[in-house]
Design a protein around this motif. Structure first.
Motif, mmCIF file in Angstrom:
data_model
loop_
_atom_site.group_PDB
_atom_site.id
_atom_site.type_symbol
_atom_site.label_atom_id
_atom_site.label_comp_id
_atom_site.label_asym_id
_atom_site.label_seq_id
_atom_site.Cartn_x
_atom_site.Cartn_y
_atom_site.Cartn_z
ATOM 1 N N GLY A 143 -26.209 -36.857 -12.003
ATOM 2 C CA GLY A 143 -26.723 -37.434 -10.762
ATOM 3 C C GLY A 143 -26.976 -38.919 -10.810
ATOM 4 O O GLY A 143 -27.361 -39.504 -9.783
ATOM 5 N N SER A 144 -26.774 -39.556 -11.947
ATOM 6 C CA SER A 144 -27.020 -41.002 -12.052
ATOM 7 C C SER A 144 -26.043 -41.775 -11.169
ATOM 8 O O SER A 144 -24.855 -41.442 -11.073
ATOM 9 N N ILE A 145 -26.537 -42.833 -10.528
ATOM 10 C CA ILE A 145 -25.712 -43.734 -9.724
ATOM 11 C C ILE A 145 -25.290 -44.903 -10.617
ATOM 12 O O ILE A 145 -26.144 -45.538 -11.261
ATOM 13 N N VAL A 146 -24.013 -45.175 -10.654
ATOM 14 C CA VAL A 146 -23.493 -46.225 -11.525
ATOM 15 C C VAL A 146 -22.625 -47.178 -10.709
ATOM 16 O O VAL A 146 -22.076 -46.810 -9.662
ATOM 17 N N VAL A 201 -22.583 -39.812 -11.136
ATOM 18 C CA VAL A 201 -22.171 -38.907 -12.211
ATOM 19 C C VAL A 201 -22.570 -37.494 -11.791
ATOM 20 O O VAL A 201 -23.748 -37.144 -11.776
ATOM 21 N N ASP A 202 -21.571 -36.712 -11.416
ATOM 22 C CA ASP A 202 -21.867 -35.361 -10.945
ATOM 23 C C ASP A 202 -22.198 -34.432 -12.106
ATOM 24 O O ASP A 202 -23.011 -33.519 -11.961
ATOM 25 N N ASP A 227 -17.949 -36.223 -15.049
ATOM 26 C CA ASP A 227 -17.303 -36.105 -13.737
ATOM 27 C C ASP A 227 -17.927 -37.155 -12.820
ATOM 28 O O ASP A 227 -19.134 -37.126 -12.562
ATOM 29 N N LEU A 228 -17.109 -38.078 -12.320
ATOM 30 C CA LEU A 228 -17.600 -39.189 -11.502
ATOM 31 C C LEU A 228 -17.005 -39.087 -10.105
ATOM 32 O O LEU A 228 -15.787 -38.913 -9.946
ATOM 33 N N GLY A 270 -25.382 -42.274 0.271
ATOM 34 C CA GLY A 270 -25.021 -41.168 -0.608
ATOM 35 C C GLY A 270 -25.609 -39.826 -0.217
ATOM 36 O O GLY A 270 -25.683 -38.917 -1.045
ATOM 37 N N SER A 271 -26.005 -39.660 1.042
ATOM 38 C CA SER A 271 -26.674 -38.426 1.458
ATOM 39 C C SER A 271 -25.709 -37.296 1.787
ATOM 40 O O SER A 271 -26.131 -36.146 1.919
#
Length: 376
Positions: free
Chosen positions: A98-101, A184-185, A203-204, A269-270
């Motif tokens: 779940g991290s946003i990169v 990052v899913d 998985d991105l 990103g919702s």
């Protein structure tokens, strides 16, 4: 005996004379039948009191935007599974699920020590080959070195430089970074895991823009063009706006439908991937009538239509073009701007039949249309 024969002969002569006289009684019994008069059938107009009663609604056309409704799902514009491009042990992880990169941010770093040693060795070899090349060229200029020897030393230098570049690339592969901004899913490795070339790392998915995909029928594809405005209803109740970005040129072999893609903004990103969504592609407005779906019927050639009453109070089946369907009504085109639509009793009357139309008011319309399906 002779007297009996004589009497019989007299009776026979009397009968023959009677037949020959042509009396009406004789003709009635044994004569040819009188020719019958020609009977002409006449159509008598049905009395008013015997006409069927139907309830009608006066409907006025309204401008309505034609729509193509596409049921589909949300998808990321780009989604990749990052894989290891070299072997090694995972030394460090920089993200969680779940991290946003951002583009270029590190995801995982493999142990670089072996690759760093290889790079140092390759650099030393390049330095050695550079010195050999410089000496060979100077000797060649003075005539103390053959040309083929000078060329050979130069080739050794280029090979060493190529080896250095390869070692540097392998060292760079020990740090796996995000190729584009996204989320990052799922991360597939932990610190200490050993990975080989091709093993999945993470998985991105790209968050913005996002796609809403679906498929349209063959007869609808020609109506679509890139850039058309689209309204999208998401399964969570939100409605967002987008534009048509892609229409496939090749149909799916199994369904003979064409894939379409609608691009929508997802800056926050919702919007998740895989959510059910309904896309409505908008067209120019047309004059249409709003009717209950229960009033629709099929004609003799299986065309969609409704039964109306014309100015002479005669039932007519009017084919219609379905413009769009809402939760409790449909919008149809192809009717006059103002028309009397049969809302109760259409199942008991035929096209061309004279009827007694009874108008229903707006207050009675709800109950009238509620029984329309039972009357069909």
């Amino acid at each position: 005996m002779r007297s009996s024969v004589a009497i019989a002969a007299l009776i026979a002569l009397a009968l023959i004379g009677w037949f020959a006289s042509g009396q009406p009684a004789v003709r009635a019994l044994f004569g040819p039948a009188e020719p019958t008069a020609q009977v002409t059938e006449t159509v008598v107009e049905q009395p008013i009191e015997r006409r069927a009663r139907v309830r009608v609604m006066l409907s006025d056309a309204q401008p309505v935007a034609r729509e193509i409704v596409v049921h589909g799902r949300t998808e990321p514009d780009r989604q990749v599974v990052l894989k290891a491009e070299t072997y090694g042990r995972v030394a460090e992880v920089f993200v969680d699920n779940g991290s946003i990169v951002a583009a270029g941010d590190p995801i995982v770093r493999l142990d670089p020590r072996e690759r760093e040693a290889m790079v140092a060795q390759a650099r030393a070899l390049v330095r050695q080959r550079e010195l050999e090349d410089e000496a060979a060229r100077q000797l060649g200029q003075r005539g103390y070195q053959a040309e083929n020897r000078v060329a050979e030393v130069a080739a050794f230098l280029e090979a060493a430089r190529a080896e250095l570049r390869q070692r540097e690339v392998e060292l760079g592969h020990t740090q796996i970074a995000a190729p584009f901004a996204g989320a990052v899913d799922e991360r597939f490795v932990e610190v200490g895991d050993f990975v080989d070339i091709g093993d999945p790392i993470a998985d991105l998915i790209e968050l913005d823009p996002f796609l809403v995909t679906g498929e349209v029928a063959q007869n609808q594809r020609a109506l679509l063009s890139i850039g058309m405005p689209v309204s999208v209803d998401l399964a969570d109740g939100r409605t967002i706006e987008g534009r048509l970005r892609f229409v496939a040129r090749s149909a799916e072999a199994a369904t003979r439908t064409f894939r379409v893609e609608v691009e929508v903004a997802n800056g926050d990103g919702s919007i998740p991937a895989g959510m059910s969504a309904t896309s409505k592609v908008r067209f120019a407005e047309v004059a249409a009538h709003e009717l209950s779906a229960a009033l629709l019927a099929l004609g003799t050639h299986h065309e969609l239509g409704v039964k109306i009453v014309d100015e002479q109070d005669v039932v007519r089946f009017a084919p219609v073009d379905l413009i769009r369907a809402d939760s409790d009504s449909v919008w149809v085109a192809g009717l006059p701007d103002q028309v009397r639509v049969i809302v109760v009793g259409q199942g008991f009357v035929q096209d061309g039949e004279s009827v007694l139309p009874v108008a229903v008011g707006e207050a009675a319309l709800a109950s009238a249309t509620g029984t329309a399906e039972a009357s069909r």
